[in-house]
Design a protein around this motif. Structure first.
Motif, PDB file in Angstrom:
ATOM      1  N   ALA A 209      23.963  15.510  65.018  1.00 47.17           N
ATOM      2  CA  ALA A 209      25.418  15.490  64.858  1.00 47.17           C
ATOM      3  C   ALA A 209      25.841  15.861  63.446  1.00 47.17           C
ATOM      4  CB  ALA A 209      25.958  14.099  65.215  1.00 47.17           C
ATOM      5  N   LEU A 210      24.938  15.732  62.493  1.00 49.63           N
ATOM      6  CA  LEU A 210      25.268  16.009  61.094  1.00 49.63           C
ATOM      7  C   LEU A 210      25.023  17.450  60.691  1.00 49.63           C
ATOM      8  CD1 LEU A 210      23.816  12.856  59.280  1.00 49.63           C
ATOM      9  CD2 LEU A 210      26.230  13.393  59.680  1.00 49.63           C
ATOM     10  N   LEU A 211      23.957  18.039  61.222  1.00 46.02           N
ATOM     11  CA  LEU A 211      23.566  19.369  60.761  1.00 46.02           C
ATOM     12  C   LEU A 211      22.619  20.018  61.776  1.00 46.02           C
ATOM     13  CD1 LEU A 211      20.944  18.976  57.858  1.00 46.02           C
ATOM     14  CD2 LEU A 211      21.326  17.309  59.642  1.00 46.02           C
ATOM     15  N   PRO A 212      22.466  21.352  61.697  1.00 42.96           N
ATOM     16  CA  PRO A 212      21.506  22.036  62.579  1.00 42.96           C
ATOM     17  C   PRO A 212      20.083  21.713  62.121  1.00 42.96           C
ATOM     18  CG  PRO A 212      22.500  23.601  61.058  1.00 42.96           C
ATOM     19  CD  PRO A 212      23.205  22.295  60.852  1.00 42.96           C
ATOM     20  N   VAL A 213      19.452  20.760  62.755  1.00 43.54           N
ATOM     21  CA  VAL A 213      18.197  20.181  62.269  1.00 43.54           C
ATOM     22  C   VAL A 213      17.118  21.229  62.033  1.00 43.54           C
ATOM     23  CG1 VAL A 213      16.317  18.604  62.866  1.00 43.54           C
ATOM     24  CG2 VAL A 213      18.687  17.938  63.305  1.00 43.54           C
ATOM     25  N   THR A 214      16.937  22.155  62.960  1.00 43.56           N
ATOM     26  CA  THR A 214      15.847  23.131  62.835  1.00 43.56           C
ATOM     27  C   THR A 214      16.171  24.258  61.863  1.00 43.56           C
ATOM     28  OG1 THR A 214      16.674  24.296  64.802  1.00 43.56           O
ATOM     29  CG2 THR A 214      14.939  22.644  65.137  1.00 43.56           C
ATOM     30  N   ASP A 215      17.417  24.328  61.380  1.00 42.80           N
ATOM     31  CA  ASP A 215      17.776  25.343  60.380  1.00 42.80           C
ATOM     32  C   ASP A 215      17.487  24.884  58.956  1.00 42.80           C
ATOM     33  OD1 ASP A 215      18.622  26.943  62.417  1.00 42.80           O
ATOM     34  OD2 ASP A 215      20.774  26.663  62.052  1.00 42.80           O
ATOM     35  N   VAL A 216      17.150  23.616  58.790  1.00 45.44           N
ATOM     36  CA  VAL A 216      16.879  23.077  57.449  1.00 45.44           C
ATOM     37  C   VAL A 216      15.548  23.634  56.946  1.00 45.44           C
ATOM     38  CG1 VAL A 216      16.418  20.980  56.129  1.00 45.44           C
ATOM     39  CG2 VAL A 216      18.195  20.982  57.907  1.00 45.44           C
ATOM     40  N   ALA A 217      15.575  24.202  55.748  1.00 47.49           N
ATOM     41  CA  ALA A 217      14.371  24.833  55.198  1.00 47.49           C
ATOM     42  C   ALA A 217      13.285  23.807  54.922  1.00 47.49           C
ATOM     43  CB  ALA A 217      14.714  25.598  53.924  1.00 47.49           C
ATOM     44  N   GLU A 218      13.667  22.665  54.325  1.00 44.56           N
ATOM     45  CA  GLU A 218      12.695  21.614  54.020  1.00 44.56           C
ATOM     46  C   GLU A 218      13.369  20.259  54.110  1.00 44.56           C
ATOM     47  OE1 GLU A 218       9.788  22.340  50.807  1.00 44.56           O
ATOM     48  OE2 GLU A 218      10.937  24.155  50.380  1.00 44.56           O
ATOM     49  N   TRP A 219      12.656  19.308  54.730  1.00 50.92           N
ATOM     50  CA  TRP A 219      13.106  17.931  54.864  1.00 50.92           C
ATOM     51  C   TRP A 219      12.309  17.049  53.906  1.00 50.92           C
ATOM     52  CZ3 TRP A 219      16.949  15.717  57.839  1.00 50.92           C
ATOM     53  CH2 TRP A 219      17.558  16.543  58.804  1.00 50.92           C
ATOM     54  N   PHE A 220      13.005  16.089  53.267  1.00 51.47           N
ATOM     55  CA  PHE A 220      12.362  15.156  52.347  1.00 51.47           C
ATOM     56  C   PHE A 220      12.635  13.729  52.827  1.00 51.47           C
ATOM     57  CE2 PHE A 220      12.910  19.059  50.092  1.00 51.47           C
ATOM     58  CZ  PHE A 220      11.735  19.194  49.365  1.00 51.47           C
ATOM     59  N   LEU A 221      11.559  13.000  53.128  1.00 51.24           N
ATOM     60  CA  LEU A 221      11.661  11.637  53.623  1.00 51.24           C
ATOM     61  C   LEU A 221      11.029  10.715  52.597  1.00 51.24           C
ATOM     62  CD1 LEU A 221      10.384  12.329  57.267  1.00 51.24           C
ATOM     63  CD2 LEU A 221      12.703  12.651  56.350  1.00 51.24           C
ATOM     64  N   CYS A 222      11.782   9.714  52.128  1.00 49.34           N
ATOM     65  CA  CYS A 222      11.255   8.869  51.068  1.00 49.34           C
ATOM     66  C   CYS A 222      11.799   7.452  51.190  1.00 49.34           C
ATOM     67  CB  CYS A 222      11.626   9.449  49.696  1.00 49.34           C
ATOM     68  SG  CYS A 222      10.806   8.622  48.320  1.00 49.34           S
ATOM     69  N   GLY A 223      10.894   6.478  51.064  1.00 53.84           N
ATOM     70  CA  GLY A 223      11.303   5.091  51.134  1.00 53.84           C
ATOM     71  C   GLY A 223      10.244   4.232  51.777  1.00 53.84           C
ATOM     72  N   PRO A 224      10.634   3.163  52.447  1.00 51.68           N
ATOM     73  CA  PRO A 224       9.663   2.277  53.108  1.00 51.68           C
ATOM     74  C   PRO A 224       8.922   2.995  54.230  1.00 51.68           C
ATOM     75  CG  PRO A 224      11.800   1.202  52.877  1.00 51.68           C
ATOM     76  CD  PRO A 224      12.002   2.637  52.527  1.00 51.68           C
ATOM     77  N   TYR A 225       7.733   2.518  54.522  1.00 56.26           N
ATOM     78  CA  TYR A 225       6.853   3.143  55.512  1.00 56.26           C
ATOM     79  C   TYR A 225       7.535   3.305  56.874  1.00 56.26           C
ATOM     80  CZ  TYR A 225       2.799   3.725  58.602  1.00 56.26           C
ATOM     81  OH  TYR A 225       1.911   4.181  59.541  1.00 56.26           O
ATOM     82  N   GLY A 226       8.192   2.249  57.359  1.00 59.14           N
ATOM     83  CA  GLY A 226       8.798   2.308  58.684  1.00 59.14           C
ATOM     84  C   GLY A 226       9.866   3.377  58.792  1.00 59.14           C
ATOM     85  N   LEU A 227      10.726   3.485  57.782  1.00 62.14           N
ATOM     86  CA  LEU A 227      11.781   4.496  57.802  1.00 62.14           C
ATOM     87  C   LEU A 227      11.202   5.898  57.771  1.00 62.14           C
ATOM     88  CD1 LEU A 227      14.790   5.374  57.542  1.00 62.14           C
ATOM     89  CD2 LEU A 227      14.495   5.208  55.064  1.00 62.14           C
ATOM     90  N   VAL A 228      10.247   6.125  56.884  1.00 59.23           N
ATOM     91  CA  VAL A 228       9.667   7.463  56.735  1.00 59.23           C
ATOM     92  C   VAL A 228       8.938   7.892  58.010  1.00 59.23           C
ATOM     93  CG1 VAL A 228       7.928   8.812  55.490  1.00 59.23           C
ATOM     94  CG2 VAL A 228       9.507   7.350  54.229  1.00 59.23           C
TER      95      VAL A 228
END
Length: 353
Positions: free
Chosen positions: A206-225
């Motif tokens: 709903a926020l953005l075209p997910v597969t059009d994102v060049a690179e995703w960055f996930l950072c934080g607690p293990y469960g969230l990432v």
């Protein structure tokens, strides 16, 4: 080769009740050594009761231009961890003018600025490296856009709240900021609650075209990432476009050390010099090397920071945990020395590659 230098503390800024930002001055003669890529971290060390303590903290300040001089200052964010030997010291004892032992920058949770759409899902102190990534990217690359989705408990517990707001004011058309509070209702925006997999599955498309994102960055607690990574894969994002950095690992399985083969040896190349040493029962590769080469790089010893990454030249090892290396790195032959235990009589690693 990573090295420690003593850097003076130029500022101590209180961010929240349980976090501070430390600004470190970099002397002119060390500025090239502390040149960093946005997203990298620093290892800080101190002696307490005769024991050496090392902790890694991500650089939150923008990275210097590749064509200019290295940084004159570095800024890191430190959040208090219950019982934390270094974080307690940072929040309660460090003052302006103190000198800290700081390793030169390391880490591969990075982004080289380029045109395109980028995004991040961060929780708590996971904002720290992403703040450097976003600020550097938007300043250097006018054709870049960034969607930042951050989760915190309350507004009062949110690190770098003003810094992120300033970025949003500076780049209103290119920075999309989404804030979710798990324990506090907001006057506007999304309802409170955790960013679990079900919520991310509905929210991200709903926020953005997910597969059009060049690179995703996930950072934080293990469960969230881990939850965000699973959601992105289910939504069709290739693993090479997902970068992860974990700050907290709760409830990990207990480590079971394999018994090293009789007369096992570790051969290591470090800073251009090599050596071979016998492995004591239960030792990791890093522990064997450190007994003979105390300059071997490491920080967390928990398989999280990646500072001790080495290339496995020969032999076989078993890694107890790996929360730092990308699948492509392990497939290429890299291991975490702090988590690697010999499975063959001869193991050879190279810290210089």
């Amino acid at each position: 080769m990573a090295r420690f230098h003593r850097l003076p503390v130029a500022a101590v800024d209180r961010l929240t009740d349980d976090s501070v930002a430390l600004t470190l001055s970099v002397p002119d003669e060390l500025r090239e050594e502390y040149r960093h890529t946005p997203g990298q971290h620093l290892a800080l060390r101190r002696l307490a009761d005769g024991a050496e303590i090392r902790r890694t903290y991500s650089i939150c300040s923008p990275a210097p231009d590749a064509l200019g001089e290295g940084p004159s200052t570095l800024r890191v964010g430190v959040r208090l961890v219950e019982g934390g030997a270094f974080s307690t010291y940072a929040l309660k004892e460090i003052n302006v003018g103190d000198e800290l032992e700081v390793m030169t920058p390391a880490g591969r949770f990075t982004l080289a600025p380029a045109p395109g759409l980028y995004a991040a899902v961060v929780g708590g102190s996971g904002i720290t490296p992403v703040l450097s990534i976003v600020s550097t990217l938007l300043a250097r690359e006018p054709r870049a856009r960034f969607c930042l989705i951050r989760s915190d408990r309350t507004a009062a517990s949110t690190m770098f709240l003003e810094e992120v707001a300033d970025l949003k004011d500076r780049y209103p058309e290119r920075l999309h900021l989404v804030t979710v509070l798990s324990r506090e209702e907001q006057q506007a925006g999304l309802p409170s609650g955790r960013l679990d997999q079900d919520r991310l599955t509905a929210l991200l498309p709903a926020l953005l075209p997910v597969t059009d994102v060049a690179e995703w960055f996930l950072c934080g607690p293990y469960g969230l990432v881990q939850g965000a990574e699973r959601v992105l894969r289910e939504l069709g994002v290739g693993r090479t476009r997902i970068h992860e950095e974990i700050f907290h690992v709760d409830g990990a399985a207990p480590t079971v050390h394999p018994t090293a083969p009789a007369h096992a040896t570790v051969t290591a190349r470090l800073d251009g010099r090599g050596g071979s040493w016998p492995v004591r029962d239960g030792e990791s590769v890093l522990e064997t090397v450190l007994r003979n080469r105390p300059d071997a790089p490491y920080a967390c010893k928990g398989g999280v920071c990646g500072t001790c990454r080495a290339f496995l030249v020969g032999g076989e090892v078993r890694m107890d945990r790996n929360f730092a290396l990308e699948p492509e790195e392990t497939e290429a032959g890299y291991v975490l020395a702090c988590q690697s235990h010999p499975l063959t009589e001869a193991v050879e690693v190279d810290f210089d590659r």
